[in-house]
Design an enzyme around this catalytic site. Structure first.
Site, PDB file in Angstrom:
ATOM      1  CG  HIS A  65      -1.911  -1.010   1.385  1.00 52.19           C
ATOM      2  ND1 HIS A  65      -2.081  -1.762   2.525  1.00 52.19           N
ATOM      3  CD2 HIS A  65      -2.853  -1.446   0.506  1.00 52.19           C
ATOM      4  CE1 HIS A  65      -3.090  -2.605   2.358  1.00 52.19           C
ATOM      5  NE2 HIS A  65      -3.567  -2.446   1.130  1.00 52.19           N
ATOM      6  CE  LYS A  68     -12.869  -7.157   4.982  1.00 48.45           C
ATOM      7  NZ  LYS A  68     -12.258  -6.529   3.821  1.00 48.45           N
ATOM      8  NE  ARG A  74      -3.063  -7.467  -4.310  1.00 49.44           N
ATOM      9  CZ  ARG A  74      -3.884  -7.846  -3.349  1.00 49.44           C
ATOM     10  NH1 ARG A  74      -3.429  -8.025  -2.136  1.00 49.44           N
ATOM     11  NH2 ARG A  74      -5.161  -8.065  -3.587  1.00 49.44           N
ATOM     12  CB  SER A  82      -4.442  -6.266   4.916  1.00 45.78           C
ATOM     13  OG  SER A  82      -4.048  -5.032   4.378  1.00 45.78           O
TER      14      SER A  82
HETATM   15  O1  PNS Z   1      -8.902  -2.737   0.774  1.00 43.75           O
HETATM   16  P1  PNS Z   1     -10.185  -3.202   0.166  1.00 43.75           P
HETATM   17  O2  PNS Z   1     -11.115  -3.703   1.236  1.00 43.75           O
HETATM   18  O3  PNS Z   1      -9.972  -4.186  -0.944  1.00 43.75           O
HETATM   19  O4  PNS Z   1     -10.866  -1.894  -0.495  1.00 43.75           O
HETATM   20  C1  PNS Z   1     -12.086  -1.995  -1.205  1.00 43.75           C
HETATM   21  C2  PNS Z   1     -12.704  -0.601  -1.400  1.00 43.75           C
HETATM   22  C3  PNS Z   1     -12.842   0.127  -0.082  1.00 43.75           C
HETATM   23  C4  PNS Z   1     -11.828   0.213  -2.311  1.00 43.75           C
HETATM   24  C5  PNS Z   1     -14.094  -0.825  -2.078  1.00 43.75           C
HETATM   25  O5  PNS Z   1     -14.779  -1.823  -1.387  1.00 43.75           O
HETATM   26  C6  PNS Z   1     -14.948   0.424  -2.077  1.00 43.75           C
HETATM   27  O6  PNS Z   1     -14.701   1.348  -2.816  1.00 43.75           O
HETATM   28  N1  PNS Z   1     -15.970   0.447  -1.188  1.00 43.75           N
HETATM   29  C7  PNS Z   1     -16.846   1.585  -0.995  1.00 43.75           C
HETATM   30  C8  PNS Z   1     -18.281   1.258  -1.357  1.00 43.75           C
HETATM   31  C9  PNS Z   1     -18.516   1.472  -2.832  1.00 43.75           C
HETATM   32  O7  PNS Z   1     -18.331   2.545  -3.369  1.00 43.75           O
HETATM   33  N2  PNS Z   1     -18.956   0.388  -3.513  1.00 43.75           N
HETATM   34  C10 PNS Z   1     -19.174   0.388  -4.920  1.00 43.75           C
HETATM   35  C11 PNS Z   1     -17.893   0.073  -5.664  1.00 43.75           C
HETATM   36  S1  PNS Z   1     -18.140   0.143  -7.411  1.00 43.75           S
END
Ligand code: PNS
Length: 160
Positions: free
Chosen positions: A17, A41, A90, A127
């Site tokens: 990150h 979560k 990645r 993570s």
């Molecule tokens: O580190 P992560 O958990 O893989 O991050 C995922 C994240 C936070 C980038 C993604 O889940 C997100 O953008 N969530 C916010 C909710 C949202 O906008 N959902 C629609 C995505 S198209």
């Protein structure tokens, strides 16, 4: 690119990150690292702890600030005048879902997504793996910032 956001859970932040934050900070005037508040979560570190850790880790970068958000990322982008979402890729396995999200975010609000190819040193890193390895006593030195090493030790010794 003026304002970029690097969204994620960051539970905890890894060196993969950080590599993305550092590279984004060279391309954008301002980078916001935005921690998703996800009430469904379970996490090892609270949102407040993750913000505190990220603030320390990103302090040397100068043009990075840390925030949290709840709900849709595009709503956060619009409220905070974010020009682009920046994500690390990645491996090919990340691509399908990241592309779907990028296309949905563009469809919802015209927000662009830029992908940074992760440093190969960290292409296997997540993570979740860090937590799993650390929970069972494995060595994650070099995979996470030093402050995270310490916080993992403290957290795992208090929860076990
Ligand atoms: O580190 P992560 O958990 O893989 O991050 C995922 C994240 C936070 C980038 C993604 O889940 C997100 O953008 N969530 C916010 C909710 C949202 O906008 N959902 C629609 C995505 S198209």
């Amino acid at each position: 690119m003026r304002v970029a956001v690097c969204p994620g859970s960051f539970d905890p932040v890894t060196n993969g990150h950080f590599d993305v934050f550092e590279r984004a900070s060279k391309m954008a005037d301002q980078v916001i690292v935005a921690v998703l508040i996800n009430r469904t979560k379970s996490s090892l570190f609270s949102v407040e702890e993750r913000i505190e850790i990220l603030t320390q880790v990103t302090a040397p970068l100068g043009n990075v600030r840390v925030d949290s958000f709840y709900g849709l990322l595009v709503d956060y982008c619009q409220k905070n005048e974010v020009n682009a979402i920046v994500k690390g890729l990645r491996a090919v396995s990340d691509f399908d879902y990241e592309l779907q999200m990028a296309q949905m975010n563009f469809r919802l609000a015209g927000v662009e997504t830029c992908f940074i190819s992760t440093n190969p040193l960290y292409s296997y890193l997540s993570s979740s793996l860090v937590k799993e390895v650390a929970t069972h006593g494995g060595d994650v030195k070099g995979l996470v910032p030093d402050i995270v090493l310490k916080r993992l030790e403290d957290k795992l010794s208090s929860t076990m």
